[in-house]
Design a protein around this motif. Structure first.
Motif, PDB file in Angstrom:
ATOM      1  N   ASP A 189      44.551  49.660  25.775  1.00 16.53           N
ATOM      2  CA  ASP A 189      45.589  50.146  24.858  1.00 16.53           C
ATOM      3  C   ASP A 189      45.101  50.178  23.417  1.00 16.53           C
ATOM      4  OD1 ASP A 189      47.811  50.977  26.186  1.00 16.53           O
ATOM      5  OD2 ASP A 189      48.752  49.003  26.282  1.00 16.53           O
ATOM      6  N   ALA A 190      44.346  49.141  23.039  1.00 20.56           N
ATOM      7  CA  ALA A 190      43.930  49.020  21.647  1.00 20.56           C
ATOM      8  C   ALA A 190      42.792  48.015  21.542  1.00 20.56           C
ATOM      9  CB  ALA A 190      45.105  48.576  20.774  1.00 20.56           C
ATOM     10  N   ILE A 191      42.005  48.172  20.470  1.00 24.91           N
ATOM     11  CA  ILE A 191      40.953  47.220  20.127  1.00 24.91           C
ATOM     12  C   ILE A 191      41.193  46.795  18.686  1.00 24.91           C
ATOM     13  CG2 ILE A 191      38.475  46.858  19.802  1.00 24.91           C
ATOM     14  CD1 ILE A 191      38.007  49.085  21.883  1.00 24.91           C
ATOM     15  N   GLY A 192      41.393  45.516  18.478  1.00 23.92           N
ATOM     16  CA  GLY A 192      41.646  45.008  17.137  1.00 23.92           C
ATOM     17  C   GLY A 192      40.578  44.017  16.716  1.00 23.92           C
ATOM     18  N   VAL A 193      40.139  44.140  15.455  1.00 24.07           N
ATOM     19  CA  VAL A 193      39.126  43.241  14.916  1.00 24.07           C
ATOM     20  C   VAL A 193      39.717  42.502  13.720  1.00 24.07           C
ATOM     21  CG1 VAL A 193      36.757  43.032  14.080  1.00 24.07           C
ATOM     22  CG2 VAL A 193      37.379  44.956  15.564  1.00 24.07           C
ATOM     23  N   GLY A 194      39.693  41.181  13.789  1.00 25.94           N
ATOM     24  CA  GLY A 194      40.118  40.368  12.648  1.00 25.94           C
ATOM     25  C   GLY A 194      38.892  39.992  11.835  1.00 25.94           C
ATOM     26  N   VAL A 195      38.845  40.421  10.572  1.00 24.64           N
ATOM     27  CA  VAL A 195      37.656  40.207   9.740  1.00 24.64           C
ATOM     28  C   VAL A 195      37.990  39.337   8.528  1.00 24.64           C
ATOM     29  CG1 VAL A 195      36.592  42.384  10.416  1.00 24.64           C
ATOM     30  CG2 VAL A 195      38.074  42.332   8.405  1.00 24.64           C
ATOM     31  N   PRO A 196      37.056  38.494   8.098  1.00 27.34           N
ATOM     32  CA  PRO A 196      37.278  37.749   6.860  1.00 27.34           C
ATOM     33  C   PRO A 196      37.334  38.702   5.673  1.00 27.34           C
ATOM     34  CG  PRO A 196      35.426  36.847   8.108  1.00 27.34           C
ATOM     35  CD  PRO A 196      35.764  38.178   8.706  1.00 27.34           C
ATOM     36  N   GLY A 197      38.106  38.348   4.681  1.00 24.53           N
ATOM     37  CA  GLY A 197      38.137  39.143   3.462  1.00 24.53           C
ATOM     38  C   GLY A 197      39.157  40.259   3.496  1.00 24.53           C
ATOM     39  N   THR A 198      38.981  41.192   2.589  1.00 25.42           N
ATOM     40  CA  THR A 198      39.944  42.268   2.369  1.00 25.42           C
ATOM     41  C   THR A 198      39.608  43.482   3.219  1.00 25.42           C
ATOM     42  OG1 THR A 198      40.231  41.525   0.086  1.00 25.42           O
ATOM     43  CG2 THR A 198      41.032  43.723   0.626  1.00 25.42           C
ATOM     44  N   ALA A 199      40.468  43.768   4.199  1.00 26.21           N
ATOM     45  CA  ALA A 199      40.283  44.913   5.089  1.00 26.21           C
ATOM     46  C   ALA A 199      41.175  46.054   4.605  1.00 26.21           C
ATOM     47  CB  ALA A 199      40.649  44.525   6.520  1.00 26.21           C
ATOM     48  N   GLU A 200      40.556  47.158   4.201  1.00 25.53           N
ATOM     49  CA  GLU A 200      41.303  48.297   3.663  1.00 25.53           C
ATOM     50  C   GLU A 200      41.399  49.385   4.728  1.00 25.53           C
ATOM     51  OE1 GLU A 200      41.321  50.274  -0.634  1.00 25.53           O
ATOM     52  OE2 GLU A 200      39.590  50.911   0.544  1.00 25.53           O
ATOM     53  N   PRO A 201      42.560  49.561   5.355  1.00 27.85           N
ATOM     54  CA  PRO A 201      42.676  50.509   6.471  1.00 27.85           C
ATOM     55  C   PRO A 201      42.471  51.958   6.059  1.00 27.85           C
ATOM     56  CG  PRO A 201      44.833  49.641   5.857  1.00 27.85           C
ATOM     57  CD  PRO A 201      43.816  48.846   5.097  1.00 27.85           C
ATOM     58  N   ASP A 202      42.792  52.314   4.829  1.00 26.76           N
ATOM     59  CA  ASP A 202      42.671  53.711   4.398  1.00 26.76           C
ATOM     60  C   ASP A 202      41.223  54.192   4.414  1.00 26.76           C
ATOM     61  OD1 ASP A 202      45.378  53.593   3.969  1.00 26.76           O
ATOM     62  OD2 ASP A 202      45.214  53.244   1.815  1.00 26.76           O
ATOM     63  N   THR A 203      40.300  53.300   4.092  1.00 33.38           N
ATOM     64  CA  THR A 203      38.884  53.680   4.011  1.00 33.38           C
ATOM     65  C   THR A 203      38.043  53.080   5.137  1.00 33.38           C
ATOM     66  OG1 THR A 203      38.323  51.782   2.611  1.00 33.38           O
ATOM     67  CG2 THR A 203      39.043  53.807   1.502  1.00 33.38           C
ATOM     68  N   GLY A 204      38.598  52.109   5.855  1.00 35.43           N
ATOM     69  CA  GLY A 204      37.834  51.430   6.893  1.00 35.43           C
ATOM     70  C   GLY A 204      36.824  50.449   6.350  1.00 35.43           C
ATOM     71  N   LYS A 205      36.970  50.074   5.088  1.00 34.21           N
ATOM     72  CA  LYS A 205      35.997  49.192   4.443  1.00 34.21           C
ATOM     73  C   LYS A 205      36.469  47.737   4.374  1.00 34.21           C
ATOM     74  CE  LYS A 205      33.876  52.622   1.343  1.00 34.21           C
ATOM     75  NZ  LYS A 205      33.612  52.962  -0.078  1.00 34.21           N
ATOM     76  N   ILE A 206      35.519  46.825   4.498  1.00 33.26           N
ATOM     77  CA  ILE A 206      35.750  45.447   4.046  1.00 33.26           C
ATOM     78  C   ILE A 206      35.382  45.454   2.573  1.00 33.26           C
ATOM     79  CG2 ILE A 206      35.069  43.034   4.218  1.00 33.26           C
ATOM     80  CD1 ILE A 206      34.380  43.478   7.128  1.00 33.26           C
ATOM     81  N   LEU A 207      36.391  45.368   1.716  1.00 34.10           N
ATOM     82  CA  LEU A 207      36.136  45.480   0.286  1.00 34.10           C
ATOM     83  C   LEU A 207      35.400  44.265  -0.251  1.00 34.10           C
ATOM     84  CD1 LEU A 207      39.506  47.000  -0.961  1.00 34.10           C
ATOM     85  CD2 LEU A 207      37.372  48.168  -0.410  1.00 34.10           C
ATOM     86  N   TYR A 208      35.777  43.076   0.294  1.00 32.33           N
ATOM     87  CA  TYR A 208      35.148  41.846  -0.196  1.00 32.33           C
ATOM     88  C   TYR A 208      35.396  40.739   0.803  1.00 32.33           C
ATOM     89  CZ  TYR A 208      34.064  37.905  -3.337  1.00 32.33           C
ATOM     90  OH  TYR A 208      33.523  36.780  -3.893  1.00 32.33           O
ATOM     91  N   ALA A 209      34.331  40.045   1.184  1.00 35.81           N
ATOM     92  CA  ALA A 209      34.431  38.872   2.056  1.00 35.81           C
ATOM     93  C   ALA A 209      33.430  37.847   1.535  1.00 35.81           C
ATOM     94  CB  ALA A 209      34.140  39.240   3.501  1.00 35.81           C
ATOM     95  N   ASN A 210      33.918  36.905   0.738  1.00 37.18           N
ATOM     96  CA  ASN A 210      33.003  36.009   0.032  1.00 37.18           C
ATOM     97  C   ASN A 210      32.188  35.126   0.966  1.00 37.18           C
ATOM     98  OD1 ASN A 210      35.741  34.672   0.244  1.00 37.18           O
ATOM     99  ND2 ASN A 210      34.548  32.922  -0.449  1.00 37.18           N
TER     100      ASN A 210
END
Length: 323
Positions: free
Chosen positions: A64-85
């Motif tokens: 049905d779906a694949i979800g990834v939980g990532v450290p830091g700021t996940a921006e869905p509009d661009t698909g980028k991790i903006l920052y993960a210290n």
């Protein structure tokens, strides 16, 4: 039908195949490593997804779906991790690159979310919380958080809401890798607790501590060995835990004073030992919180929806498109 949840931590990448009853029917874990580049991480995740799908005979139509939980700021509009210290990531096109590694039919079902937000969503859904203001605080390599108000996740104007770990609890304290001083996660994360214990082991009182039992160097100390010493009544371990409880309570008090949530849920592997510290934390919060004389006060508890604290991130990631 199934979902795949991936929890990217500072120490491990945990992945699982989740059924409709929110049970993990297959799980695997890979060490993150100190030199884990975005490219290597994406490849590891893509390979892990392929392995999990093999357990359902490679039938991608059952996903049905694949979800990834990532450290830091996940921006869905661009698909980028903006920052993960904690990973040293900045402006990484994480989701975009991961989707390129997957079958197009899977790629369109793949999304990501901040890991603590994902954990909050998973616990909120599986625990059936019927409260207006729900807060989760994740205690792991660092400290993260998630805020759900009237059933809606609060992401903030730049998708970085609830970064509780980077609230300062000591403005003259140690340097944090986010650039501030005295951040909450540098004093009250699971990592911080072990670092505090290692430091205490070097002191005069710590040289005869049970913390040294069955290990040759401080680097071998982990949470299990630490809490074993606490249970055995070791003075050094108990003193370290008391100081840790003060720091944890300080941060939780700040969160309560700002948000006045109905409930704060603590998650992470350290909560397996909650019977050794949670009551002490609650007592300090009750003394210090601004609303201490109110008729109703915030409930502080550990995760109830997902019984295994190690599974919260996986199941949360798998469900994080639901909010």
């Amino acid at each position: 039908m199934y979902r795949i949840g991936i929890d990217v931590g500072g120490t491990n990448i945990a992945m699982g195949l989740v059924d409709e009853a929110y049970r993990i029917i297959r799980k695997k874990s890979v060490k993150t490593g100190d030199d884990c580049s975005p490219t290597r991480m994406i490849n590891v995740i893509a390979d892990g997804i392929s392995e999990l799908i093999q357990d359902i005979e490679g039938d991608i139509t059952l996903i049905d779906a694949i979800g990834v939980g990532v450290p830091g700021t996940a921006e869905p509009d661009t698909g980028k991790i903006l920052y993960a210290n904690n990973l040293g990531f900045e402006d990484v096109p994480f989701l975009t690159e991961l989707r390129k590694k997957l079958d197009p039919k899977l790629a369109e079902k793949t999304f990501f979310e901040n890991d603590a937000n994902a954990a909050a969503i998973g616990e909120y859904i599986t625990g059936d919380y019927d409260v207006p203001v729900f807060v989760m605080v994740t205690l792991g390599t660092g400290i993260g958080g998630g805020i759900i108000i009237n059933g809606k996740l609060l992401r903030g104007c730049n998708y970085a809401a609830a970064e509780f770990g980077h609230m300062s609890v000591n403005i003259d304290g140690c340097d944090c890798n986010c650039g501030r001083k005295g951040c909450f996660e540098d004093y009250a994360s699971a990592t911080a607790l072990i670092e505090q214990a290692k430091e205490a082991m070097e002191g005069d009182e710590g040289k005869d501590s049970l913390l040294w039992q069955d290990i040759k160097s401080q680097d071998e100390l982990d949470g299990e060995k630490f809490f074993k010493a606490v249970k055995a009544g070791d003075k050094t371990a108990k003193k370290v835990l008391a100081g840790y409880c003060d720091y944890l309570a300080e941060g939780l008090t700040n969160i309560i004073n700002i948000l006045q949530p109905d409930v704060i849920v603590l998650s992470g592997g350290i909560t397996r030992a909650a019977d050794l510290f949670l009551d002490k934390v609650k007592e300090k919060v009750a003394r210090d919180v601004y609303s201490r004389d109110s008729r109703i006060n915030t409930e502080i508890t550990i995760a109830r929806g997902i019984s295994d604290s190690g599974d919260v991130g996986i199941i949360g990631a798998a469900l994080s498109d639901k909010m």
